[in-house]
Each structure stands twice: as structure tokens, then as C-alpha cells.
Design an enzyme around this catalytic site. Sequence first.
Site, PDB file in Angstrom:
ATOM      1  N   PRO A   1       1.063 -25.356  22.864  1.00 49.32           N
ATOM      2  CA  PRO A   1      -0.248 -25.177  23.501  1.00 49.32           C
ATOM      3  C   PRO A   1      -1.165 -24.185  22.794  1.00 49.32           C
ATOM      4  O   PRO A   1      -2.383 -24.347  22.825  1.00 49.32           O
ATOM      5  CB  PRO A   1       0.122 -24.682  24.906  1.00 49.32           C
ATOM      6  CG  PRO A   1       1.502 -25.199  25.146  1.00 49.32           C
ATOM      7  CD  PRO A   1       2.171 -25.163  23.804  1.00 49.32           C
ATOM      8  N   ASP A   2      -0.609 -23.159  22.151  1.00 46.57           N
ATOM      9  CA  ASP A   2      -1.431 -22.108  21.552  1.00 46.57           C
ATOM     10  C   ASP A   2      -1.465 -22.170  20.027  1.00 46.57           C
ATOM     11  O   ASP A   2      -1.731 -21.168  19.370  1.00 46.57           O
ATOM     12  CB  ASP A   2      -0.923 -20.728  21.998  1.00 46.57           C
ATOM     13  CG  ASP A   2      -0.977 -20.553  23.505  1.00 46.57           C
ATOM     14  OD1 ASP A   2      -1.972 -20.999  24.108  1.00 46.57           O
ATOM     15  OD2 ASP A   2      -0.023 -19.989  24.080  1.00 46.57           O
TER      16      ASP A   2
ATOM     17  N   GLU B   1     -12.268 -24.494  -1.205  1.00 48.58           N
ATOM     18  CA  GLU B   1     -11.562 -24.714  -2.464  1.00 48.58           C
ATOM     19  C   GLU B   1     -10.298 -25.492  -2.184  1.00 48.58           C
ATOM     20  O   GLU B   1      -9.738 -25.428  -1.083  1.00 48.58           O
ATOM     21  CB  GLU B   1     -11.221 -23.362  -3.116  1.00 48.58           C
ATOM     22  CG  GLU B   1     -10.573 -23.467  -4.488  1.00 48.58           C
ATOM     23  CD  GLU B   1     -10.258 -22.107  -5.091  1.00 48.58           C
ATOM     24  OE1 GLU B   1      -9.712 -22.071  -6.214  1.00 48.58           O
ATOM     25  OE2 GLU B   1     -10.541 -21.084  -4.440  1.00 48.58           O
TER      26      GLU B   1
END
Length: 245
Positions: free
Chosen positions: A96-97, A127
Amino acid sequence: MSTPKAPEGYDRYAFEPFAVTVDLAVLTVREERLHVLLVQRGQEPYAGEWALPGGFVLPRESAETAALRELAEETGLPGATVEGLHLEQLRTYSDPDRDPRMRIVSVAFTALVPGLPEPRGGGDAAEARWLPYGEHGPLAFDHDRILADARERVGAKLEYSCLATAFCPPEFTLGELRQVYETVWGVELDRPNFRRKVLTTPGFVRAVEGPPRRTGGRGKPAALYRAGEATALHPPLLRPEGRST
């Protein structure tokens, strides 16, 4: 066949929305070392840090299509080159995080490919560069985990397939073939045992007629081989344990 409709009364907003992204762990062997294709993020979060190429899946787009599109946009690799790549779905990452912006689920792909040209940044990547595996510092998001899982996957493919021959010249020595395994696996292989396994595996390699080639050093000239007709290894060529370089 008509497109099925949602059930009457179905509430499409009953669940909190979340986004889907793709991430690509593309590996290759360059200068006898394992390299990974990375992009430097041009915007927050993690602006200026290295990450795997990837991005959001569009509403009417499959994950596979998004992976190829993002790879082309962020690395500047030619469209024909990207379309010709064989990307293998690695796994789904759904902590979830894992992304500070919102709930984001990522479908990760991996590939071990030979001979890709130098990339250049594009899209939201400042880049793009091939960097030696393990020498790029911490990656953005959970990309260190994805990259480690990708290396394990391609390492396993070397055990059961003839993929390693694709990273050698058309005519190669067994030492050059062994170098591919040692580079990807990160181990030192026993030379006589490796030679025996390769030459006794049906269809793995075919000897090239003609004189052997001197490959440098003080050793005697080495015999040359080509890739055989096999695609899978029977028996598998399993990596050894406890012989890390």
C-alpha cells in the site's frame, strides 16, 4: 459477441480508486559485467534519483503495451528495437505504501537482452544509462526489490534454457560462455565441470570446424562453438552454491 454490461445498480465508486504502473528491469552483459538499464527521474517524487524505466498504464492500454511504450519514451531506444524485445512478466508489487503519491500497483517486467544501443533520456526521465549492476546506489520506490527479483528470475532461466548463448559472439569459446553464467550468477564456476556439463547436454552447443582460436593469456588456443538447436537444457545446468566471487 456483444460487450457485457455492468450489473444494474453496480456502484463503480464503491471502492477507493488506485493507479496501475509498469516497471521494467532490463539486464544485459556489457564488458563482461552485468548491467541494468536505468533512468534518472526528472520530477518528484525521487527527482534526480535512479529508477527502473516505467510509468502509468493508460485507461485503454494493456500492461504489456504500456511497458513497451514507456521503455521507448524514457530511454529513447528505437521503436523497432523496443518492439523486438521479449519482455517476461515478473510479478505484481502492491504494497500500500510503495509510492508516496497514491495507492499504486505495479506490474513488473524483466528481460535479459544482448546488444542494445546506448539509451538517452526522454519523457519524464532526465537521463537514461546502462549502469553496472550493484554500483548505482539505492533506487527510487521499491525498485531495488524489483531488480533483485529480476536478477533471480533471469539467473533461473540460465539454468533451464540456452539463453546464455545469445550473449556470446556467433562463434565463441566455452570460456566466453562460462563468463556469461559467472556474470549473471555472481559465482565462480569450476572450469572442467562446466565444460563437461555443456558438452554433454544435447543440442546446447555445436563445435565449429577449423583451427582453435587464441583468446589471450598464456593458455593454449581454445576450440570454437556455435549455439546448438536446443532451446531448453536437459538436464538443467544448475548454479553452484557457496562459490560467490
